[in-house]
Scaffold this motif. Structure first.
Motif, PDB file in Angstrom:
ATOM      1  N   MET A   4       0.924  -1.392   0.008  1.00  0.00           N
ATOM      2  CA  MET A   4       0.090   0.018  -0.138  1.00  0.00           C
ATOM      3  C   MET A   4       0.531   1.168   0.113  1.00  0.00           C
ATOM      4  O   MET A   4       2.240   1.585   0.542  1.00  0.00           O
ATOM      5  N   ARG A   5      -0.067   2.731  -0.628  1.00  0.00           N
ATOM      6  CA  ARG A   5       0.737   4.019  -0.384  1.00  0.00           C
ATOM      7  C   ARG A   5      -0.859   4.105   0.301  1.00  0.00           C
ATOM      8  O   ARG A   5      -0.570   5.010  -0.085  1.00  0.00           O
ATOM      9  N   VAL A   6      -0.697   3.386   1.509  1.00  0.00           N
ATOM     10  CA  VAL A   6      -1.211   4.139   1.669  1.00  0.00           C
ATOM     11  C   VAL A   6      -0.853   4.995   3.272  1.00  0.00           C
ATOM     12  O   VAL A   6      -0.500   5.562   2.679  1.00  0.00           O
ATOM     13  N   ILE A 135      -5.350  11.835   0.065  1.00  0.00           N
ATOM     14  CA  ILE A 135      -6.235  12.161   0.360  1.00  0.00           C
ATOM     15  C   ILE A 135      -6.606  13.038  -0.171  1.00  0.00           C
ATOM     16  O   ILE A 135      -8.272  11.636  -0.271  1.00  0.00           O
ATOM     17  N   LEU A 136      -7.039  14.004  -0.940  1.00  0.00           N
ATOM     18  CA  LEU A 136      -7.664  14.105  -2.210  1.00  0.00           C
ATOM     19  C   LEU A 136      -6.963  13.686  -3.245  1.00  0.00           C
ATOM     20  O   LEU A 136      -7.165  14.465  -4.240  1.00  0.00           O
ATOM     21  N   SER A 137      -6.323  12.751  -3.908  1.00  0.00           N
ATOM     22  CA  SER A 137      -6.269  12.233  -5.127  1.00  0.00           C
ATOM     23  C   SER A 137      -6.951  11.144  -5.428  1.00  0.00           C
ATOM     24  O   SER A 137      -7.689  10.386  -4.183  1.00  0.00           O
ATOM     25  N   PHE A 138      -7.187  10.532  -6.195  1.00  0.00           N
ATOM     26  CA  PHE A 138      -7.238   9.688  -7.314  1.00  0.00           C
ATOM     27  C   PHE A 138      -7.164   8.824  -8.880  1.00  0.00           C
ATOM     28  O   PHE A 138      -7.285   9.834  -9.719  1.00  0.00           O
ATOM     29  N   GLU A 139      -6.836   7.497  -8.505  1.00  0.00           N
ATOM     30  CA  GLU A 139      -6.643   7.053  -9.202  1.00  0.00           C
ATOM     31  C   GLU A 139      -4.975   7.669 -10.169  1.00  0.00           C
ATOM     32  O   GLU A 139      -4.983   8.307 -11.477  1.00  0.00           O
ATOM     33  N   GLY A 140      -4.235   9.102  -9.471  1.00  0.00           N
ATOM     34  CA  GLY A 140      -2.556   9.121  -9.900  1.00  0.00           C
ATOM     35  C   GLY A 140      -3.353  10.283 -10.217  1.00  0.00           C
ATOM     36  O   GLY A 140      -2.442  10.970 -10.102  1.00  0.00           O
ATOM     37  N   ASP A 141      -4.797  11.260  -9.927  1.00  0.00           N
ATOM     38  CA  ASP A 141      -4.589  12.469 -10.287  1.00  0.00           C
ATOM     39  C   ASP A 141      -4.986  12.964  -8.874  1.00  0.00           C
ATOM     40  O   ASP A 141      -5.501  12.645  -7.933  1.00  0.00           O
ATOM     41  N   VAL A 378      -0.431   6.712   5.517  1.00  0.00           N
ATOM     42  CA  VAL A 378      -0.303   5.783   4.149  1.00  0.00           C
ATOM     43  C   VAL A 378      -1.873   6.905   2.879  1.00  0.00           C
ATOM     44  O   VAL A 378      -3.364   5.896   3.601  1.00  0.00           O
ATOM     45  N   PRO A 379      -2.050   6.944   2.367  1.00  0.00           N
ATOM     46  CA  PRO A 379      -3.540   7.225   1.654  1.00  0.00           C
ATOM     47  C   PRO A 379      -4.131   6.326   1.787  1.00  0.00           C
ATOM     48  O   PRO A 379      -3.483   4.757   1.359  1.00  0.00           O
TER      49      PRO A 379
END
Length: 420
Positions: A4-6, A135-141, A378-379
């Motif tokens: 994870m990149r969590v 936190i406010l990223s999605f599918e790499g954006d 992590v995100p």
């Protein structure tokens, strides 16, 4: 294995508070003459919430005298209902609030933020908590920048642990330690642990246990990943095999584990950092404590959570909106959030002020545990239809915890129904 990149307020002169439905992205307005109007849209659950937002908008207004900033608010549920309507009509506010957990369903309404956009806003993720960029990223954006961060902790009832002769959770503890403490604390009609039903409450332990997530960074669901299934099965076994937690009575008991803990029926439970102070000051009067999630074979990378602001894709004045967003997330606004104790700020230089706002008898414990937990966050990755997945999994956890369905079956079914 997929690693994870969590997560005391005075409204300024010239700051308009709009309490009606969502307005357009910008409005020349009569109050600002030729100045562009930038609407800030955020949820608010009370008068004090609105007053706190007014104070932050006041800070942004002083930093941006060439625009007129209007604040509009709505209660949490109404906010997202109106946002769906306004997104469909191209009528989103230029600066719009967003929760990381809800982002997947609203990305089409937000501008994808570039390095140049961040520079215009005067924001640098180097100034924010590690992992805050996810936190406010999605599918790499990237679609937004958070104003606060949160993660999940294990809260414990020291009185129950002491009475049972069980050890106390502490920084650096492992899942073996957790199992031992839960077993020792299950005695005299009390349980060692309260099973989570909410999404963060039940997922966090399996995520930390396995260092895997049910979704990938690109938004692909893999909730049936063998490592995650194994970890989630271990979690369910706390009820079905180890007997250190009580079965959940009903699918409607969404706060089961937390309620078991606060009522004194369970020695430990998982919940967010947002409840830290209220648990320490619990009305039941027991001595409470907290610790980061236990460490698995690859550490304890707990999910970082939070909310923040993004820019509407249809905003007529994106440069001005970016500057307003930057001020809302700048040091002065973050210092206000921290000093008020309302939430844990995303900007690291403001975080010490949050600890200063806490009663002295709890301050050092909160500071030590928060600093340890947030150092490894992590995100948390999700899919576009995550709310549907959560709505399917959550009620079926009752069947798992009661031995009527295995965790592997539940996760396999979820993958089959919602997998990309």
């Amino acid at each position: 294995m997929n690693r994870m990149r969590v997560g005391a307020v005075a409204a300024a002169t010239g700051v308009a508070v709009v309490l009606t439905g969502c307005a357009g992205t910008t409005d020349p307005g009569t109050s600002g003459g030729d100045k562009p109007t930038i609407v800030v849209d955020m949820w608010s659950g009370s008068e004090s919430d609105t007053a706190a937002l007014e104070a932050q908008v006041e800070i942004a207004q002083k930093a941006n005298p060439d625009v007129v900033i209007k604040l509009q608010t709505a209660p949490w549920n109404d906010f997202f209902t109106k946002l769906t309507t306004n997104m469909a009509s191209g009528n989103m506010a230029c600066v719009t609030g967003m929760s990381g957990a809800q982002l997947g369903g609203f990305t089409s309404g937000f501008r994808k933020l570039t390095d140049e956009d961040l520079a215009t806003a005067g924001l640098d993720f180097a100034d924010f908590n590690p992992g805050a960029d996810g936190i406010l990223s999605f599918e790499g954006d990237l679609y937004g920048v958070p104003f606060d961060v949160a993660t999940m902790l294990v809260y414990y009832n020291q009185d129950l642990l002491t009475a049972a002769g069980a050890k106390t959770p502490e920084i650096g503890w492992t899942f073996d330690d957790f199992a031992s403490i839960a077993k020792d604390a299950t005695t005299d009609g009390k349980y060692g642990f309260g099973m989570g039903m909410g999404g963060y409450q039940w997922m966090s332990m399996p995520i930390a246990y396995s260092s895997t997530q049910p979704a990938a960074e690109d938004g692909t669901l893999h909730i049936d990943d063998p490592a995650f299934v194994e970890a989630a099965t271990w979690y369910a076994d706390l009820v079905t095999k180890l007997g250190v937690a009580a079965p959940v009575a009903s699918a409607s008991d969404t706060g089961w584990g937390e309620n078991q803990y606060t009522s004194g029926n369970a020695a430990m439970a998982v919940d967010g950092t947002w409840n830290a102070v209220s648990y320490l000051k619990n009305e039941s009067g027991f001595a409470a404590g907290m610790a980061p999630l236990p460490a698995g074979a690859q550490g304890n990378p707990g999910p970082i959570l939070g909310s923040g602001y993004g820019i509407s894709a249809t905003c007529d004045h994106p440069e001005e909106a970016l500057k307003v967003m930057g001020s809302l997330l700048g040091k002065d606004a973050q210092d206000y959030i921290a000093s008020s104790g309302r939430s844990y700020p995303a900007r690291t230089e403001s975080q010490p002020l949050y600890f200063d706002s806490i009663d002295e008898e709890y301050r050092e414990q909160v500071k030590t545990v928060f600093e340890s937990a947030f150092a490894t966050t992590v995100p948390l990755y999700m899919t576009k239809n995550w709310e549907k997945i959560d709505s399917y999994v959550q009620p079926n956890l009752v069947s798992v915890y009661n031995g009527q369905m295995t965790m592997a079956e539940l996760l396999k079914n979820a993958q089959a129904q919602f997998g990309n």
